[in-house]
Design a protein around this motif. Structure first.
Motif, PDB file in Angstrom:
ATOM      1  N   LEU A  61      72.822 121.212  95.011  1.00 41.68           N
ATOM      2  CA  LEU A  61      73.560 121.331  93.751  1.00 41.68           C
ATOM      3  C   LEU A  61      73.465 122.758  93.225  1.00 41.68           C
ATOM      4  O   LEU A  61      74.475 123.344  92.790  1.00 41.68           O
ATOM      5  N   VAL A  96      71.894 110.771  88.378  1.00 42.97           N
ATOM      6  CA  VAL A  96      72.682 111.747  87.606  1.00 42.97           C
ATOM      7  C   VAL A  96      72.889 113.018  88.418  1.00 42.97           C
ATOM      8  O   VAL A  96      73.979 113.601  88.442  1.00 42.97           O
ATOM      9  N   VAL A  97      71.824 113.462  89.098  1.00 41.29           N
ATOM     10  CA  VAL A  97      71.929 114.662  89.943  1.00 41.29           C
ATOM     11  C   VAL A  97      72.967 114.452  91.050  1.00 41.29           C
ATOM     12  O   VAL A  97      73.770 115.335  91.349  1.00 41.29           O
ATOM     13  N   ASP A 109      75.538 112.394  90.951  1.00 39.52           N
ATOM     14  CA  ASP A 109      76.860 112.406  90.322  1.00 39.52           C
ATOM     15  C   ASP A 109      77.310 113.837  90.031  1.00 39.52           C
ATOM     16  O   ASP A 109      78.479 114.198  90.229  1.00 39.52           O
ATOM     17  N   ASP A 110      76.363 114.665  89.560  1.00 41.73           N
ATOM     18  CA  ASP A 110      76.675 116.081  89.307  1.00 41.73           C
ATOM     19  C   ASP A 110      77.080 116.785  90.596  1.00 41.73           C
ATOM     20  O   ASP A 110      77.994 117.624  90.614  1.00 41.73           O
ATOM     21  N   ARG A 135      80.624 115.984  91.453  1.00 38.64           N
ATOM     22  CA  ARG A 135      81.550 116.719  90.575  1.00 38.64           C
ATOM     23  C   ARG A 135      81.631 118.186  90.982  1.00 38.64           C
ATOM     24  O   ARG A 135      82.720 118.768  91.078  1.00 38.64           O
ATOM     25  N   VAL A 136      80.474 118.780  91.253  1.00 39.63           N
ATOM     26  CA  VAL A 136      80.424 120.205  91.594  1.00 39.63           C
ATOM     27  C   VAL A 136      81.073 120.470  92.953  1.00 39.63           C
ATOM     28  O   VAL A 136      81.684 121.531  93.160  1.00 39.63           O
TER      29      VAL A 136
END
Length: 444
Positions: free
Chosen positions: A94, A158-159, A161-162, A165-166
């Motif tokens: 990420l 959450v990480v 999901d991020d 998105r990223v």
């Protein structure tokens, strides 16, 4: 049948979570190990209460009760390792995506920054396949965690999901970057061409400078010209750096590299000027030293060799550039020195003693006294060239005398170790005659 459980038994006895965690694991290796443990657990669950072993019956219940908890514990340990690796990789990849997006968003309209941007984009493109592989590994790990019913903490979800998105933002940023580069590439190529043209103009101007002023003035001090050439060298070095930079831009932009012929010509001309003025500077320094040092301490043979080397180099330079007045000055100076070298060699004859110098100075109508010091300039001032014949005679006479003076020494040295043979004369005990000397005479 019992033999089928031997590997499970051996594994349970050797399992050590700390040792296993120290090893480097890939997603594939973890997946394979976990699959093996899950398979063993199923085999243990299906184990019958009694297992035949030859003519014996082995009780499987106790073996089953012992091995299942140990294998389950090992599988749980691997699940925890998988979860920790998942969290670590998720966070790491990420951060990499966020960094790459930031780099792609830093667009610029100036040539240098644009070239850096293109280079950065190319690097990111090269790394994209590796990024995709890491992302796929994370998805595989997530699937494994789900398959083995591992609870994923909310913060880790959450990480992930991020990350999803990223990843999409990264694709959009890469597409935007490519469009930006495509839009700016043509004008940037023109900018490079303009800068190369300007560089060539600067080089042509600098080449013209080298063909005028102090660089072509034979009356100018070499030290002054060499200082100016040092300034030119700095300019030339800067030009070479710019040329190398523009060439790197052309490689980066995928266009044919420009051949800097003017730069090559300028470099050649500079080296010629530097060599010429350095030679002239050193020549003037040497000739001054030869003219003003104590003449009797000069090595005239080495001076003669030096003059011949300079004459050869100056002659070659004259053939290459016959109209160059500085070369002409150097060659003329060397030729003048070459003319006086014959008499200088005669005067440098090591056979000349004080009595011979007294004769020479008498011919020159100059006072002489033992221990007198004088320079070649002094001899020129005494019009030494007008007495060339007399000097040759005195030098030749000195050489002859030197040979005669050293002959007894040579003869003595030669005969010191000669062995003579004597024979008795007509069998008389006290009378001897010298034996044959043909061998001795043949060695003379």
């Amino acid at each position: 049948m019992v033999e089928a459980f031997r590997n499970i038994y051996v594994f349970s006895g050797k399992w050590n979570i700390e040792e296993y965690a120290k090893k480097r694991h890939t997603v594939e290796s973890l997946q394979q190990d976990m699959l093996q443990l899950a398979s063993w657990l199923k085999e243990l669950e299906d184990m019958k209460p009694f297992q035949p072993h030859g003519v014996l019956q082995v009780e499987g219940k106790k073996l089953k009760q012992r091995l299942i908890p140990e294998i389950q514990k090992a599988l749980d340990d691997m699940k925890q390792i998988l979860l920790e690796s998942f969290k670590e990789r998720c966070t790491g990849i990420l951060a990499v995506y966020v960094q790459k997006i930031k780099m792609l968003e830093e667009k610029s309209g100036h040539l240098r920054e644009f070239a850096t941007y293109v280079e950065r984009l190319n690097e990111i493109r090269d790394q994209s396949s590796l990024l995709s592989k890491h992302s796929l590994d994370i998805e595989t790990m997530y699937t494994l965690l789900t398959q083995y019913e591992v609870r994923i903490p909310t913060e880790d979800q959450v990480v992930l999901d991020d990350l999803h998105r990223v990843q999409k933002e990264f694709v959009d940023a890469a597409d935007s970057a490519s469009a930006h580069v495509d839009e700016k590439m043509v004008p940037m190529k023109r900018t490079v061409d303009m800068k190369i043209a300007k560089l060539n103009e600067e080089l042509l101007q600098q080449m013209q400078v080298l063909e005028q002023g102090v660089y072509t003035n034979p009356e100018e001090k070499p030290s002054v010209v060499l200082e100016e050439l040092e300034k030119v060298k700095k300019v030339l070095d800067e030009v070479q750096v710019k040329a190398a930079t523009y060439t790197s831009y052309q490689k980066l932009f995928g266009v044919p590299e420009y051949e800097y012929r003017t730069l090559a010509q300028m470099s050649k001309k500079f080296e010629e000027k530097l060599k010429l003025w350095s030679m002239l500077d050193l020549w003037l320094e040497k000739t001054q030293q030869w003219r003003l040092d104590d003449f009797l301490k000069l090595d005239v043979e080495e001076i003669n060799n030096e003059v011949n080397r300079y004459f050869k180099d100056a002659s070659m330079m004259t053939k290459a550039r016959p109209t160059d007045t500085v070369i002409r000055k150097l060659k003329t100076s060397v030729e003048e020195m070459k003319k006086v070298m014959p008499i200088m060699l005669e005067l440098g004859n090591p056979a000349l003693k004080a009595r011979h110098w007294e004769q020479i100075f008498k011919k020159l109508n100059q006072p002489w006294y033992p221990g007198k010091t004088f320079t070649f300039d002094d001899l020129i001032l005494y019009n030494i060239s007008e007495y060339k014949g007399a000097i040759n005679d005195i030098s030749a006479s000195a050489s002859g005398e030197y040979g005669l003076e050293n002959s007894p020494v040579k003869i003595s040295t030669a005969w010191t170790d000669v062995q003579f043979v004597v024979n008795t004369y007509r069998e008389q005990k006290d009378l001897f005659v010298l034996g044959g000397i043909d061998d001795i005479r043949s060695e003379e």
